[in-house]
Design an enzyme around this catalytic site. Structure first.
Site, PDB file in Angstrom:
ATOM      1  N   SER A  92      48.941  -2.210   9.576  1.00  0.00           N
ATOM      2  CA  SER A  92      49.942  -3.252   9.407  1.00  0.00           C
ATOM      3  C   SER A  92      49.518  -4.433  10.258  1.00  0.00           C
ATOM      4  O   SER A  92      48.911  -4.260  11.305  1.00  0.00           O
ATOM      5  CB  SER A  92      51.309  -2.728   9.872  1.00  0.00           C
ATOM      6  OG  SER A  92      52.287  -3.698   9.625  1.00  0.00           O
ATOM      7  N   CYS A  93      49.813  -5.636   9.772  1.00  0.00           N
ATOM      8  CA  CYS A  93      49.365  -6.804  10.516  1.00  0.00           C
ATOM      9  C   CYS A  93      50.409  -7.905  10.433  1.00  0.00           C
ATOM     10  O   CYS A  93      50.939  -8.203   9.361  1.00  0.00           O
ATOM     11  CB  CYS A  93      48.040  -7.299   9.944  1.00  0.00           C
ATOM     12  SG  CYS A  93      47.400  -8.702  10.836  1.00  0.00           S
ATOM     13  N   ALA A  94      50.669  -8.504  11.577  1.00  0.00           N
ATOM     14  CA  ALA A  94      51.701  -9.538  11.652  1.00  0.00           C
ATOM     15  C   ALA A  94      51.322 -10.773  10.837  1.00  0.00           C
ATOM     16  O   ALA A  94      52.185 -11.481  10.335  1.00  0.00           O
ATOM     17  CB  ALA A  94      51.921  -9.925  13.106  1.00  0.00           C
ATOM     18  N   THR A  95      50.036 -11.029  10.689  1.00  0.00           N
ATOM     19  CA  THR A  95      49.621 -12.304  10.112  1.00  0.00           C
ATOM     20  C   THR A  95      49.369 -12.256   8.617  1.00  0.00           C
ATOM     21  O   THR A  95      48.956 -13.248   8.031  1.00  0.00           O
ATOM     22  CB  THR A  95      48.357 -12.836  10.807  1.00  0.00           C
ATOM     23  OG1 THR A  95      47.351 -11.841  10.700  1.00  0.00           O
ATOM     24  CG2 THR A  95      48.623 -13.163  12.245  1.00  0.00           C
TER      25      THR A  95
ATOM     26  N   ASP B 236      49.604  -4.395  14.731  1.00  0.00           N
ATOM     27  CA  ASP B 236      50.031  -5.273  15.823  1.00  0.00           C
ATOM     28  C   ASP B 236      51.504  -5.650  15.671  1.00  0.00           C
ATOM     29  O   ASP B 236      51.988  -6.598  16.251  1.00  0.00           O
ATOM     30  CB  ASP B 236      49.134  -6.509  15.952  1.00  0.00           C
ATOM     31  CG  ASP B 236      49.109  -7.366  14.700  1.00  0.00           C
ATOM     32  OD1 ASP B 236      49.841  -7.044  13.752  1.00  0.00           O
ATOM     33  OD2 ASP B 236      48.351  -8.354  14.671  1.00  0.00           O
TER      34      ASP B 236
END
Lengths: 161, 103
Positions: free
Chosen positions: B8-11, B64
């Site tokens: 999973s990635c915030a961006t 993140d």
């Protein structure tokens, strides 16, 4: 019928530029690539598509490290799903909220406004998955013609589940 | 070895897919097997069941942001990384995760 999820089928000879030069900024890069879509009849309005691209840019970086960027926009001005690819050997600085970096390989995605979120993600995820294969990236740097690019993508897509 | 992972990635969703593909590619041709769950804007893809997590020898999170439905992982030793480091060197991620887990 074109399979909308297969990258090699939505990347066209008139949306590939393997020798992009004289590009000084991210803005100029995006503008030049949008011109390819406009000339190819993929989009109707440069302004509307540019707006969609920047809306997405504002959400988070489309810079992927490794000299790659994948700007993308979803808009009603997009008539048909399409991918543009540009190689800029001298590199362009691609600034983002997190700093950004130099890009040499740029994939720009034009997604029709009516395409569902799920389909959109499928196109984007296929491209993203391709990008981690060193052989694929090497083939993109080596490509001399549009056909070489298509061959590299087709070969790369074989790896994908 | 049975490995399960969450990316999973915030961006943006693209990084989550890249990390997932990188992990899958890293175990190809080895004796390890892996299932990777992708958590993104559109929900959870390739969801890990409680049983799959319970049966796993190694649990990796390449994230993140917060992991959804965390309770599935209760009692497991989770080894966490960032999505970016995993994308460009997933083999190293797996080696380090095994070391950290004492495997």
């Amino acid at each position: 019928m074109v399979n909308q999820f297969v990258i090699s089928q939505v990347i066209r000879s008139d949306t590939v530029d393997l020798n992009l030069t004289g590009i000084k900024s991210k803005e100029q890069l995006l503008d030049t690539m949008i011109s390819m879509f406009l000339k190819a009849g993929v989009i109707e309005s440069r302004e509307k598509f540019l707006e969609a691209i920047y809306e997405r840019e504002a959400l988070g970086p489309t810079y992927m490290d490794n000299c790659i960027a994948i700007p993308h926009g979803k808009s009603m001005t997009v008539k048909t799903p399409c991918v543009a690819f540009a190689r800029c050997n001298e590199g362009v600085f691609y600034n983002t909220q997190l700093g950004g970096g130099i890009v040499k390989l740029i994939f720009m995605l034009a997604i029709p406004g009516e395409m569902s979120g799920e389909e959109y993600i499928r196109v984007l995820s296929r491209l993203a998955r391709l990008l981690i294969y060193e052989d694929f990236i090497a083939a993109l740097y080596k490509a001399e013609t549009y056909d070489d690019v298509i061959a590299a993508i087709k070969e790369g897509e074989k790896n994908l589940s | 070895m049975k490995i399960v992972a969450v990316t999973s990635c915030a961006t943006g969703i693209a990084h989550s897919y890249m990390a997932a593909e990188a992990l899958t590619k890293a175990v190809k041709g080895t004796e390890d097997e892996i299932k990777v769950e992708i958590q993104g804007a559109m929900g959870i893809e390739n969801r890990l069941s409680k049983q799959e997590i319970a049966d796993a020898d190694l649990v990796i999170w390449a994230v993140d942001v917060g992991v959804r439905d965390k309770d599935r992982f209760e009692g497991k030793n989770v080894i966490q990384f960032g999505p970016y480091e995993t994308i460009w060197d997933a083999k190293k991620t797996i080696i380090e995760a095994k070391e950290k887990a004492g495997l």
